[in-house]
Design a protein around this motif. Sequence first.
Motif, PDB file in Angstrom:
ATOM      1  N   PRO A  57       0.846  -1.195   0.000  1.00 34.20           N
ATOM      2  CA  PRO A  57       0.000   0.000   0.000  1.00 34.20           C
ATOM      3  C   PRO A  57       0.883   1.247   0.000  1.00 34.20           C
ATOM      4  CG  PRO A  57      -0.829  -1.603   1.582  1.00 34.20           C
ATOM      5  CD  PRO A  57       0.504  -2.114   1.105  1.00 34.20           C
ATOM      6  N   ALA A  58       0.626   2.144  -0.919  1.00 36.03           N
ATOM      7  CA  ALA A  58       1.518   3.284  -1.118  1.00 36.03           C
ATOM      8  C   ALA A  58       1.530   4.203   0.104  1.00 36.03           C
ATOM      9  CB  ALA A  58       1.105   4.058  -2.356  1.00 36.03           C
ATOM     10  N   LEU A 126       3.311  -8.003   5.348  1.00 38.18           N
ATOM     11  CA  LEU A 126       2.575  -8.795   4.365  1.00 38.18           C
ATOM     12  C   LEU A 126       1.255  -9.279   4.942  1.00 38.18           C
ATOM     13  CD1 LEU A 126       5.509 -10.905   2.916  1.00 38.18           C
ATOM     14  CD2 LEU A 126       4.249  -9.093   1.739  1.00 38.18           C
ATOM     15  N   ALA A 127       1.214  -9.476   6.256  1.00 39.10           N
ATOM     16  CA  ALA A 127      -0.001  -9.889   6.944  1.00 39.10           C
ATOM     17  C   ALA A 127       0.196  -9.604   8.424  1.00 39.10           C
ATOM     18  CB  ALA A 127      -0.291 -11.376   6.729  1.00 39.10           C
ATOM     19  N   THR A 156       2.016   1.441  17.155  1.00 40.91           N
ATOM     20  CA  THR A 156       2.750   0.841  16.038  1.00 40.91           C
ATOM     21  C   THR A 156       1.724   0.277  15.071  1.00 40.91           C
ATOM     22  OG1 THR A 156       2.974  -1.221  17.305  1.00 40.91           O
ATOM     23  CG2 THR A 156       4.824   0.325  17.375  1.00 40.91           C
ATOM     24  N   VAL A 157       1.749   0.748  13.839  1.00 38.89           N
ATOM     25  CA  VAL A 157       0.686   0.470  12.875  1.00 38.89           C
ATOM     26  C   VAL A 157       1.265  -0.176  11.621  1.00 38.89           C
ATOM     27  CG1 VAL A 157      -1.262   1.447  11.596  1.00 38.89           C
ATOM     28  CG2 VAL A 157      -0.474   2.565  13.705  1.00 38.89           C
ATOM     29  N   ALA A 158       0.734  -1.329  11.253  1.00 37.57           N
ATOM     30  CA  ALA A 158       1.104  -1.990  10.001  1.00 37.57           C
ATOM     31  C   ALA A 158       0.063  -1.657   8.940  1.00 37.57           C
ATOM     32  CB  ALA A 158       1.189  -3.496  10.194  1.00 37.57           C
ATOM     33  N   LEU A 159       0.500  -1.373   7.727  1.00 39.27           N
ATOM     34  CA  LEU A 159      -0.409  -1.053   6.624  1.00 39.27           C
ATOM     35  C   LEU A 159      -0.640  -2.302   5.778  1.00 39.27           C
ATOM     36  CD1 LEU A 159       0.906   2.441   5.452  1.00 39.27           C
ATOM     37  CD2 LEU A 159      -0.508   1.840   7.434  1.00 39.27           C
ATOM     38  N   LEU A 160      -1.918  -2.616   5.516  1.00 37.17           N
ATOM     39  CA  LEU A 160      -2.288  -3.854   4.833  1.00 37.17           C
ATOM     40  C   LEU A 160      -3.316  -3.605   3.739  1.00 37.17           C
ATOM     41  CD1 LEU A 160      -2.937  -6.171   7.930  1.00 37.17           C
ATOM     42  CD2 LEU A 160      -0.827  -6.053   6.570  1.00 37.17           C
ATOM     43  N   HIS A 161      -3.331  -4.506   2.765  1.00 31.95           N
ATOM     44  CA  HIS A 161      -4.460  -4.617   1.853  1.00 31.95           C
ATOM     45  C   HIS A 161      -5.582  -5.384   2.553  1.00 31.95           C
ATOM     46  CE1 HIS A 161      -2.273  -3.186  -1.690  1.00 31.95           C
ATOM     47  NE2 HIS A 161      -1.254  -3.944  -1.316  1.00 31.95           N
ATOM     48  N   ALA A 182      -3.767  -0.854   9.746  1.00 29.89           N
ATOM     49  CA  ALA A 182      -4.605   0.060   8.975  1.00 29.89           C
ATOM     50  C   ALA A 182      -4.882  -0.563   7.613  1.00 29.89           C
ATOM     51  CB  ALA A 182      -3.921   1.414   8.809  1.00 29.89           C
ATOM     52  N   LEU A 183      -6.167  -0.717   7.303  1.00 32.19           N
ATOM     53  CA  LEU A 183      -6.625  -1.255   6.028  1.00 32.19           C
ATOM     54  C   LEU A 183      -7.535  -0.217   5.384  1.00 32.19           C
ATOM     55  CD1 LEU A 183      -6.833  -3.679   8.410  1.00 32.19           C
ATOM     56  CD2 LEU A 183      -7.168  -5.063   6.373  1.00 32.19           C
TER      57      LEU A 183
END
Length: 203
Positions: A57-58, A126-127, A156-161, A182-183
């Motif tokens: 995710p950009a 990735l997940a 702490t936030v991971a960005l995902l599809h 965050a999706l």
Amino acid sequence: MEGRVDKAELRRKIVAAREELTDPRGPATAIRETLLDRPWVQMAGLVACYWSMGTEPATQGLIFALWKHGATVMLPVLRPDNDLDWAVYDGPDSVAPGPRGLMEPVDVRRGVDAIRTAALVIVPALAVDRSTGVRLGRGGGSYDRALARVGPNVPTVALLHEGELIDGVPAEPHDVPVSMAALPSGIVTFGTTVRAGGGSEPV
């Protein structure tokens, strides 16, 4: 599911699924707007983020928006030992190509411990496991080392599809969970999902 073989297989499956996305960078706007709407993002004076690449995710628009809103944004600089140094982003002209196709800030390096001072940390994944917050990275261990330096009360936030918040991400002793994901559909705080419109419901 446990062990390196299963983790590697899960990584391959998610990378392959990302390659099939028709617009892998498309979720960026929804993720950016959802994050920027949160007071804990708005009030974060120093943010550690990353410059996305490929089918991630950009993040470029998010980085620029944070910077324009007055936050100091640090981006990682990959060291030869795969640990992450940090340097400050100062607009679109302040990044340049680095190793492995990564874009890195050209500012002075602040050291691996600079992340300890961040009020918000945004990381790639990735997940993420929907129960534990354990993230699946690309296998280099860079972000596990960086996350181990972050204070316990720092988001702490991971960005995902969509579809990448899953059950059964294998956990190893060095894995450091994230507190949120965050999706495009909203922000998940493990145990509760905060929808883009502001409401929340159990996961």
